[in-house]
Motif scaffolding. Structure first.
Motif, PDB file in Angstrom:
ATOM      1  N   CYS A 146      -2.540   3.890   6.499  1.00  0.00           N
ATOM      2  CA  CYS A 146      -2.312   4.239   5.090  1.00  0.00           C
ATOM      3  C   CYS A 146      -3.209   5.388   4.641  1.00  0.00           C
ATOM      4  CB  CYS A 146      -2.530   3.014   4.202  1.00  0.00           C
ATOM      5  SG  CYS A 146      -1.211   1.794   4.336  1.00  0.00           S
ATOM      6  N   GLN A 147      -4.439   5.424   5.106  1.00  0.00           N
ATOM      7  CA  GLN A 147      -5.329   6.532   4.749  1.00  0.00           C
ATOM      8  C   GLN A 147      -4.808   7.850   5.318  1.00  0.00           C
ATOM      9  OE1 GLN A 147      -8.320   6.593   2.663  1.00  0.00           O
ATOM     10  NE2 GLN A 147      -7.484   8.660   2.774  1.00  0.00           N
ATOM     11  N   HIS A 154      -4.703  -0.274   7.204  1.00  0.00           N
ATOM     12  CA  HIS A 154      -5.425   0.542   6.223  1.00  0.00           C
ATOM     13  C   HIS A 154      -5.683   1.952   6.752  1.00  0.00           C
ATOM     14  CE1 HIS A 154      -7.147  -3.003   3.676  1.00  0.00           C
ATOM     15  NE2 HIS A 154      -5.940  -2.625   3.280  1.00  0.00           N
ATOM     16  N   TYR A 210      -2.426   3.529  -1.785  1.00  0.00           N
ATOM     17  CA  TYR A 210      -3.574   3.053  -1.013  1.00  0.00           C
ATOM     18  C   TYR A 210      -4.818   3.438  -1.793  1.00  0.00           C
ATOM     19  CZ  TYR A 210      -6.913   2.315   2.749  1.00  0.00           C
ATOM     20  OH  TYR A 210      -7.991   1.898   3.479  1.00  0.00           O
ATOM     21  N   GLU A 267       0.837  -1.204   0.000  1.00  0.00           N
ATOM     22  CA  GLU A 267       0.000   0.000   0.000  1.00  0.00           C
ATOM     23  C   GLU A 267       0.872   1.254   0.000  1.00  0.00           C
ATOM     24  OE1 GLU A 267      -2.977  -0.576  -0.687  1.00  0.00           O
ATOM     25  OE2 GLU A 267      -4.033  -1.860   0.735  1.00  0.00           O
TER      26      GLU A 267
END
Length: 188
Positions: A180-181, A177, A67, A62
């Motif tokens: 990553c955001q 996640h 991402y 990612e």
């Protein structure tokens, strides 16, 4: 069969509710460490065993790919992908050393280590954290149960409040996640 599906979904919901209640602040701090690391030109190095190895690879991809947002590739490295290194180190030094030898050779002061272990007690993850501390790396753990031995070595240990390995693993990829955001938000 439907009873099994309902039971799994309800177990997931119960765990996510506990995570929502307890993990927002530590997860934000971990994401801030990742953003700071990347802004400073350092890299994120990830590792774990089994499903946690797959999560490490997933999160590294990612970063190096993307991402959700188009941005430059970012330095994310999973220590679980080089079979020659893993098998040579495992053969010559033992499996407990497969990550710390790589951290010793690849990490630099200011890099971020993310070690993933559902129990928080994986010896090879702990050994890598010890070497990372000596180098001057920042250390984030993704664990479960009570956090295990990782509590002693992490700047931030994201402990999923569950004893159920599948639920812990589901939250670990959600943590990855979410980080990553936040990276995308800050570095795009």
């Amino acid at each position: 069969m439907n009873n099994t599906i309902q039971k799994e979904f309800l177990g997931h919901l119960e765990t996510i509710q506990k995570v929502i209640e307890t993990m927002e602040e530590p997860l934000q701090k971990a994401a801030n460490l990742a953003v700071e690391t990347l802004k400073n030109g350092n890299k994120v190095i990830l590792f774990g065993n089994g499903g946690s190895a797959a999560d490490a690879q997933h999160i590294a991809a990612e970063l190096t790919g993307r991402y959700k947002t188009e941005r430059r590739g970012l330095p994310g490295l999973a220590l679980t992908t080089d079979t020659s290194a893993l098998t040579a180190i495992g053969n010559d030094y033992g499996y407990d050393r497969v990550f710390d030898r790589q951290v010793e050779s690849l990490a630099q002061k200011g890099d971020l280590l993310i070690g993933i272990s559902t129990s928080g007690n994986s010896k090879n993850v702990i050994n890598a954290f010890k070497v990372g501390q000596e180098i001057g790396c920042k250390i984030v753990g993704f664990s479960g149960r009570d956090g295990g031995a990782m509590n002693e070595y992490c700047d931030i240990n994201l402990v999923v409040p569950s004893n159920d390995t599948p639920r812990i693993q589901e939250m670990h990829i959600l943590f990855g996640h979410t980080i990553c955001q936040i990276i995308d938000n800050e570095l795009s």
